[in-house]
Design a protein around this motif. Structure first.
Motif, short mmCIF file in Angstrom:
data_model
loop_
_atom_site.label_atom_id
_atom_site.label_comp_id
_atom_site.label_asym_id
_atom_site.label_seq_id
_atom_site.Cartn_x
_atom_site.Cartn_y
_atom_site.Cartn_z
N TYR A 142 3.58 -5.16 -8.72
CA TYR A 142 4.29 -5.29 -7.47
C TYR A 142 4.91 -6.53 -7.04
O TYR A 142 6.06 -7.08 -6.89
CB TYR A 142 3.65 -4.74 -6.33
CG TYR A 142 4.18 -4.89 -4.89
CD1 TYR A 142 5.40 -4.32 -4.40
CD2 TYR A 142 3.78 -6.08 -4.03
CE1 TYR A 142 5.94 -4.68 -3.20
CE2 TYR A 142 4.27 -6.36 -2.90
CZ TYR A 142 5.47 -5.72 -2.52
OH TYR A 142 6.26 -6.28 -1.24
N ARG B 55 3.04 2.02 -15.77
CA ARG B 55 2.89 1.24 -17.03
C ARG B 55 4.08 0.81 -17.66
O ARG B 55 4.70 1.66 -17.82
CB ARG B 55 1.95 1.73 -17.97
CG ARG B 55 0.14 1.94 -17.28
CD ARG B 55 -0.40 2.62 -18.56
NE ARG B 55 -1.76 2.91 -17.83
CZ ARG B 55 -3.05 2.31 -17.94
NH1 ARG B 55 -2.95 1.32 -18.97
NH2 ARG B 55 -4.05 2.73 -17.32
N ARG C 111 2.44 4.61 -7.41
CA ARG C 111 1.31 4.27 -8.23
C ARG C 111 1.54 2.89 -9.05
O ARG C 111 1.20 2.93 -10.18
CB ARG C 111 1.15 5.35 -9.38
CG ARG C 111 0.85 6.67 -8.58
CD ARG C 111 0.38 7.69 -9.65
NE ARG C 111 1.13 7.63 -10.81
CZ ARG C 111 1.40 8.43 -11.68
NH1 ARG C 111 1.32 9.99 -11.38
NH2 ARG C 111 2.14 8.39 -12.90
N GLN D 262 0.75 -1.04 0.06
CA GLN D 262 0.10 0.18 0.11
C GLN D 262 0.98 1.28 -0.12
O GLN D 262 0.52 2.08 -0.66
CB GLN D 262 -1.11 -0.08 1.31
CG GLN D 262 -1.98 -0.96 0.92
CD GLN D 262 -2.96 -1.09 2.40
OE1 GLN D 262 -2.37 -0.86 3.40
NE2 GLN D 262 -4.05 -1.91 2.09
N ASN E 293 0.40 -1.28 -9.36
CA ASN E 293 -0.68 -2.07 -8.85
C ASN E 293 -0.22 -3.12 -8.41
O ASN E 293 1.03 -3.54 -8.19
CB ASN E 293 -1.74 -2.06 -10.26
CG ASN E 293 -1.10 -3.35 -11.12
OD1 ASN E 293 -0.55 -4.07 -10.95
ND2 ASN E 293 -1.53 -2.77 -12.52
N ARG E 294 -1.13 -4.10 -7.65
CA ARG E 294 -0.57 -5.14 -6.98
C ARG E 294 0.04 -6.17 -7.88
O ARG E 294 0.92 -7.01 -7.55
CB ARG E 294 -1.83 -5.85 -6.25
CG ARG E 294 -1.59 -6.97 -5.32
CD ARG E 294 -0.77 -6.79 -4.23
NE ARG E 294 -0.32 -7.63 -3.37
CZ ARG E 294 0.07 -7.83 -2.22
NH1 ARG E 294 0.20 -6.58 -1.58
NH2 ARG E 294 0.47 -8.85 -1.46
N ASN F 129 2.15 1.60 -3.53
CA ASN F 129 1.26 1.91 -4.43
C ASN F 129 0.85 3.40 -4.08
O ASN F 129 0.74 4.19 -5.20
CB ASN F 129 -0.19 1.14 -3.87
CG ASN F 129 -1.43 1.61 -5.02
OD1 ASN F 129 -2.16 2.55 -4.38
ND2 ASN F 129 -1.62 0.91 -5.94
N LYS G 171 -2.82 6.35 -13.92
CA LYS G 171 -3.23 5.95 -12.54
C LYS G 171 -1.97 5.03 -12.05
O LYS G 171 -1.81 5.19 -10.83
CB LYS G 171 -4.55 5.18 -12.29
CG LYS G 171 -5.05 4.95 -11.09
CD LYS G 171 -6.39 4.28 -11.06
CE LYS G 171 -6.80 4.16 -9.69
NZ LYS G 171 -8.15 3.22 -9.60
N PHE G 172 -1.56 4.29 -12.71
CA PHE G 172 -0.40 3.44 -12.41
C PHE G 172 0.70 3.37 -13.32
O PHE G 172 0.56 3.90 -14.50
CB PHE G 172 -0.99 1.78 -12.39
CG PHE G 172 -2.09 1.66 -11.48
CD1 PHE G 172 -1.73 1.67 -10.13
CD2 PHE G 172 -3.37 1.53 -11.76
CE1 PHE G 172 -2.77 1.52 -9.01
CE2 PHE G 172 -4.43 1.04 -10.97
CZ PHE G 172 -4.17 1.11 -9.65
#
Length: 115
Positions: free
Chosen positions: A48, A90, A42, A35, A44-45, A38, A87-88
Protein backbone atom coordinates in the motif's frame (compact mmCIF):
# COMPACT_ATOMS: atom_id res chain seq x y z
CA UNK A 1 -18.53 13.61 -19.54
CA UNK A 2 -16.81 16.45 -17.73
CA UNK A 3 -13.27 15.82 -16.49
CA UNK A 4 -11.16 17.17 -13.66
CA UNK A 5 -7.47 17.55 -14.49
CA UNK A 6 -5.09 16.08 -11.92
CA UNK A 7 -1.71 17.19 -13.18
CA UNK A 8 -1.16 14.99 -16.22
CA UNK A 9 -4.05 12.58 -15.53
CA UNK A 10 -7.73 13.09 -16.16
CA UNK A 11 -10.26 11.92 -13.58
CA UNK A 12 -13.74 11.55 -15.10
CA UNK A 13 -16.29 13.43 -13.00
CA UNK A 14 -18.85 10.65 -13.09
CA UNK A 15 -21.56 10.35 -10.46
CA UNK A 16 -19.57 7.49 -8.89
CA UNK A 17 -16.37 9.55 -8.64
CA UNK A 18 -18.28 12.57 -7.31
CA UNK A 19 -19.84 10.41 -4.60
CA UNK A 20 -16.43 8.99 -3.77
CA UNK A 21 -14.79 12.43 -3.62
CA UNK A 22 -17.48 13.77 -1.27
CA UNK A 23 -17.46 10.60 0.85
CA UNK A 24 -15.69 10.78 4.21
CA UNK A 25 -13.93 7.50 3.31
CA UNK A 26 -11.27 9.45 1.40
CA UNK A 27 -10.69 11.74 4.35
CA UNK A 28 -10.04 9.03 6.91
CA UNK A 29 -6.68 9.06 8.69
CA UNK A 30 -4.10 7.07 6.73
CA UNK A 31 -4.21 4.05 9.04
CA UNK A 32 -8.00 3.73 8.74
CA UNK A 33 -7.91 4.18 4.96
CA UNK A 34 -5.22 1.51 4.72
CA UNK A 35 -7.27 -0.85 6.92
CA UNK A 36 -10.25 -0.47 4.57
CA UNK A 37 -7.98 -1.21 1.58
CA UNK A 38 -6.51 -4.19 3.41
CA UNK A 39 -9.95 -5.56 4.23
CA UNK A 40 -11.36 -5.09 0.73
CA UNK A 41 -8.32 -5.83 -1.45
CA UNK A 42 -6.02 -7.90 0.79
CA UNK A 43 -3.06 -5.58 0.29
CA UNK A 44 -0.34 -5.42 2.94
CA UNK A 45 0.97 -2.17 4.40
CA UNK A 46 4.28 -2.23 2.52
CA UNK A 47 2.60 -2.66 -0.86
CA UNK A 48 0.00 0.00 0.00
CA UNK A 49 2.78 2.46 0.92
CA UNK A 50 4.63 1.75 -2.34
CA UNK A 51 1.45 2.32 -4.36
CA UNK A 52 0.70 5.56 -2.52
CA UNK A 53 4.27 6.77 -3.02
CA UNK A 54 4.26 5.80 -6.71
CA UNK A 55 1.11 7.84 -7.42
CA UNK A 56 2.55 10.78 -5.44
CA UNK A 57 5.79 10.66 -7.42
CA UNK A 58 3.77 10.30 -10.63
CA UNK A 59 2.25 13.69 -9.84
CA UNK A 60 -0.99 13.06 -7.97
CA UNK A 61 -0.15 15.17 -4.94
CA UNK A 62 -3.57 15.88 -3.45
CA UNK A 63 -4.68 13.12 -1.11
CA UNK A 64 -8.33 12.62 -2.17
CA UNK A 65 -7.61 12.20 -5.92
CA UNK A 66 -4.59 10.02 -5.10
CA UNK A 67 -6.75 7.77 -2.95
CA UNK A 68 -9.26 7.46 -5.80
CA UNK A 69 -6.43 6.29 -8.04
CA UNK A 70 -5.18 3.91 -5.33
CA UNK A 71 -8.65 2.35 -5.09
CA UNK A 72 -8.95 2.13 -8.88
CA UNK A 73 -5.53 0.50 -9.12
CA UNK A 74 -6.27 -1.97 -6.31
CA UNK A 75 -9.51 -2.92 -8.03
CA UNK A 76 -7.60 -3.34 -11.33
CA UNK A 77 -4.98 -5.58 -9.67
CA UNK A 78 -7.49 -7.49 -7.55
CA UNK A 79 -9.67 -8.38 -10.56
CA UNK A 80 -6.72 -10.18 -12.13
CA UNK A 81 -5.69 -11.98 -8.92
CA UNK A 82 -9.05 -12.76 -7.33
CA UNK A 83 -8.85 -16.45 -8.24
CA UNK A 84 -5.73 -16.90 -6.14
CA UNK A 85 -6.36 -17.99 -2.57
CA UNK A 86 -3.53 -15.97 -1.02
CA UNK A 87 -3.79 -13.82 2.05
CA UNK A 88 -2.55 -10.69 0.24
CA UNK A 89 -2.24 -9.39 -3.30
CA UNK A 90 1.10 -10.57 -4.64
CA UNK A 91 3.00 -9.02 -7.48
CA UNK A 92 6.34 -10.83 -7.57
CA UNK A 93 9.73 -9.25 -8.19
CA UNK A 94 9.17 -6.06 -10.20
CA UNK A 95 5.51 -6.95 -10.67
CA UNK A 96 4.07 -4.03 -8.73
CA UNK A 97 5.83 -1.43 -10.89
CA UNK A 98 4.81 -3.28 -14.05
CA UNK A 99 1.20 -3.47 -12.86
CA UNK A 100 1.17 0.26 -11.97
CA UNK A 101 2.50 1.12 -15.43
CA UNK A 102 -0.09 -1.17 -17.05
CA UNK A 103 -2.82 0.52 -15.02
CA UNK A 104 -1.69 4.00 -16.11
CA UNK A 105 -1.51 2.93 -19.76
CA UNK A 106 -5.02 1.48 -19.52
CA UNK A 107 -6.24 4.59 -17.71
CA UNK A 108 -4.86 6.86 -20.42
CA UNK A 109 -6.55 4.71 -23.08
CA UNK A 110 -9.77 4.58 -21.05
CA UNK A 111 -9.71 0.77 -20.92
CA UNK A 112 -9.52 -0.13 -17.24
CA UNK A 113 -10.47 -3.77 -17.40
CA UNK A 114 -8.22 -4.73 -20.29
CA UNK A 115 -4.50 -5.43 -20.46
Amino acid sequence: MQKNSINNLELPLSAENYNLITNHFLNLPDLHFFQKCNHQYRVNRGVYNMIDDWFFEYGIVQIAPRRIFILAFLDFAYQENKTESTKFLRFGHGGLMKKLNDFIKNHEKGSYGQN
